[in-house]
Write a protein that holds these residues in place. Structure first.
Motif, short mmCIF file in Angstrom:
data_model
loop_
_atom_site.label_atom_id
_atom_site.label_comp_id
_atom_site.label_asym_id
_atom_site.label_seq_id
_atom_site.Cartn_x
_atom_site.Cartn_y
_atom_site.Cartn_z
N LEU A 135 0.83 -1.20 0.00
CA LEU A 135 0.00 0.00 0.00
C LEU A 135 0.87 1.26 0.00
CD1 LEU A 135 -2.77 1.32 0.01
CD2 LEU A 135 -2.81 1.06 2.51
N ALA A 136 1.95 1.24 0.77
CA ALA A 136 2.85 2.41 0.80
C ALA A 136 3.37 2.70 -0.61
CB ALA A 136 4.00 2.17 1.77
N GLY A 137 3.77 1.68 -1.32
CA GLY A 137 4.27 1.87 -2.67
C GLY A 137 3.20 2.43 -3.61
N ARG A 138 1.99 1.89 -3.52
CA ARG A 138 0.90 2.38 -4.38
C ARG A 138 0.53 3.82 -4.04
NH1 ARG A 138 -1.72 -2.13 -2.65
NH2 ARG A 138 -3.66 -1.02 -2.29
N VAL A 139 0.55 4.16 -2.76
CA VAL A 139 0.23 5.52 -2.33
C VAL A 139 1.26 6.50 -2.89
CG1 VAL A 139 0.17 7.03 -0.29
CG2 VAL A 139 -1.08 4.88 -0.27
N GLU A 140 2.52 6.11 -2.83
CA GLU A 140 3.58 6.98 -3.36
C GLU A 140 3.46 7.15 -4.87
OE1 GLU A 140 7.12 6.31 -0.15
OE2 GLU A 140 6.84 4.79 -1.70
N GLU A 141 2.86 6.19 -5.54
CA GLU A 141 2.66 6.28 -6.98
C GLU A 141 1.39 7.04 -7.34
OE1 GLU A 141 2.73 2.19 -8.19
OE2 GLU A 141 4.89 2.03 -7.87
N GLY A 142 0.66 7.51 -6.33
CA GLY A 142 -0.51 8.35 -6.58
C GLY A 142 -1.84 7.64 -6.49
N ALA A 143 -1.86 6.42 -5.97
CA ALA A 143 -3.12 5.68 -5.85
C ALA A 143 -4.09 6.43 -4.93
CB ALA A 143 -2.88 4.28 -5.29
N VAL A 144 -5.36 6.41 -5.32
CA VAL A 144 -6.42 6.93 -4.47
C VAL A 144 -6.84 5.78 -3.57
CG1 VAL A 144 -8.76 7.85 -4.42
CG2 VAL A 144 -7.17 8.58 -6.21
N VAL A 145 -6.87 6.03 -2.27
CA VAL A 145 -7.10 4.96 -1.30
C VAL A 145 -8.50 5.06 -0.72
CG1 VAL A 145 -6.35 4.01 0.91
CG2 VAL A 145 -4.66 4.78 -0.77
N ASP A 146 -9.22 3.97 -0.79
CA ASP A 146 -10.52 3.83 -0.13
C ASP A 146 -10.28 3.00 1.13
OD1 ASP A 146 -12.94 1.99 0.43
OD2 ASP A 146 -13.79 3.59 -0.80
N ALA A 147 -10.57 3.57 2.29
CA ALA A 147 -10.25 2.92 3.55
C ALA A 147 -10.97 1.58 3.72
CB ALA A 147 -10.58 3.84 4.73
N VAL A 148 -12.17 1.43 3.18
CA VAL A 148 -12.89 0.16 3.31
C VAL A 148 -12.25 -0.91 2.43
CG1 VAL A 148 -15.10 -1.01 2.91
CG2 VAL A 148 -15.07 1.25 3.95
N ARG A 149 -12.01 -0.56 1.18
CA ARG A 149 -11.43 -1.55 0.25
C ARG A 149 -10.01 -1.94 0.64
NH1 ARG A 149 -12.42 1.45 -4.93
NH2 ARG A 149 -10.21 1.65 -4.58
N GLU A 150 -9.27 -1.03 1.25
CA GLU A 150 -7.87 -1.29 1.60
C GLU A 150 -7.70 -1.84 3.02
OE1 GLU A 150 -5.42 -1.29 -0.41
OE2 GLU A 150 -6.18 -0.11 -2.08
N ALA A 151 -8.78 -2.01 3.75
CA ALA A 151 -8.66 -2.47 5.14
C ALA A 151 -7.95 -3.83 5.19
CB ALA A 151 -10.04 -2.59 5.79
N PRO A 152 -6.94 -3.95 6.03
CA PRO A 152 -6.22 -5.23 6.13
C PRO A 152 -7.00 -6.23 6.97
CG PRO A 152 -5.36 -3.70 7.75
CD PRO A 152 -6.38 -2.94 6.93
N ARG A 153 -6.67 -7.49 6.79
CA ARG A 153 -7.19 -8.56 7.66
C ARG A 153 -6.11 -8.79 8.71
NH1 ARG A 153 -11.88 -8.46 7.90
NH2 ARG A 153 -11.75 -10.40 9.05
N LEU A 154 -6.44 -8.49 9.93
CA LEU A 154 -5.46 -8.61 11.02
C LEU A 154 -5.11 -10.06 11.32
CD1 LEU A 154 -6.97 -5.90 13.37
CD2 LEU A 154 -4.99 -5.66 11.83
N ARG A 155 -6.06 -10.95 11.11
CA ARG A 155 -5.86 -12.35 11.43
C ARG A 155 -5.81 -13.22 10.17
NH1 ARG A 155 -9.38 -12.48 16.76
NH2 ARG A 155 -7.67 -12.30 18.22
N GLY A 156 -5.05 -12.80 9.23
CA GLY A 156 -4.88 -13.63 8.02
C GLY A 156 -5.93 -13.32 6.99
N GLY A 157 -5.77 -13.95 5.84
CA GLY A 157 -6.71 -13.75 4.76
C GLY A 157 -6.50 -12.44 4.04
N LEU A 158 -5.27 -11.88 4.15
CA LEU A 158 -4.98 -10.65 3.43
C LEU A 158 -5.01 -10.94 1.94
CD1 LEU A 158 -2.09 -9.29 5.59
CD2 LEU A 158 -4.29 -8.25 5.33
#
Length: 159
Positions: A135-158
């Motif tokens: 995500l850091a790399g995509r953000v630096e490249e100018g990606a627009v981030v949606d917090a819901v779509r980008e939410a990580p899975r804390l317990r696996g299943g990323l």
């Protein structure tokens, strides 16, 4: 008196409502309920509540849950919970359009949690590190981030 909002103990604390990304809204506007401060949860309860907030697109609020954990858990776990809070704040900044701050906090949080081998409390550390770095790399490249779509899975299943 300087007119600043204060909490019940006299500390400066904004009473302005906030949106799901923690941005202040005008007084009187409907906002998202704030997380209560100083809540002591079990590690499982912390992860569950933070995941609920992340899934709802509220990473700023998830960061507050992790902050409570880093202040209430044993000192040996401080870096884990602080790193998780930094990941949530990194997602917050990225979703607000702050590419520099978002990428920096995502990388800082990834570095902090990376030192915890295995899956402490079922947390998928390796998956979170991959997620944050990507995500850091995509953000630096100018990606627009949606917090819901980008939410990580804390317990696996990323994804």
């Amino acid at each position: 008196m300087n007119g600043r909002d204060r909490d019940g103990e006299g500390r400066a604390r904004s009473a302005r409502p906030r949106d799901g990304l923690g941005r202040p809204l005008p007084y009187g506007a409907p906002g998202v309920a704030r997380q209560p401060e100083g809540v002591v949860r079990s590690p499982a309860g912390t992860v569950e509540e933070a995941q609920r907030l992340l899934d709802a697109g509220m990473p700023f609020h998830a960061h507050e849950v992790f902050e409570d954990a880093w202040k209430s858990r044993p000192a040996a776990e401080e870096a884990l919970w602080r790193g998780l809070a930094q990941l949530a704040v990194g997602l917050t900044h990225a979703a607000r359009g702050n590419a520099v701050g978002g990428a920096r906090l995502l990388r800082r949080g990834a570095a902090a949690v990376e030192g915890f081998g295995g899956d402490p409390y079922g947390i998928d550390v390796r998956g979170l590190v991959r997620w944050a770095q990507g995500l850091a790399g995509r953000v630096e490249e100018g990606a627009v981030v949606d917090a819901v779509r980008e939410a990580p899975r804390l317990r696996g299943g990323l994804e």
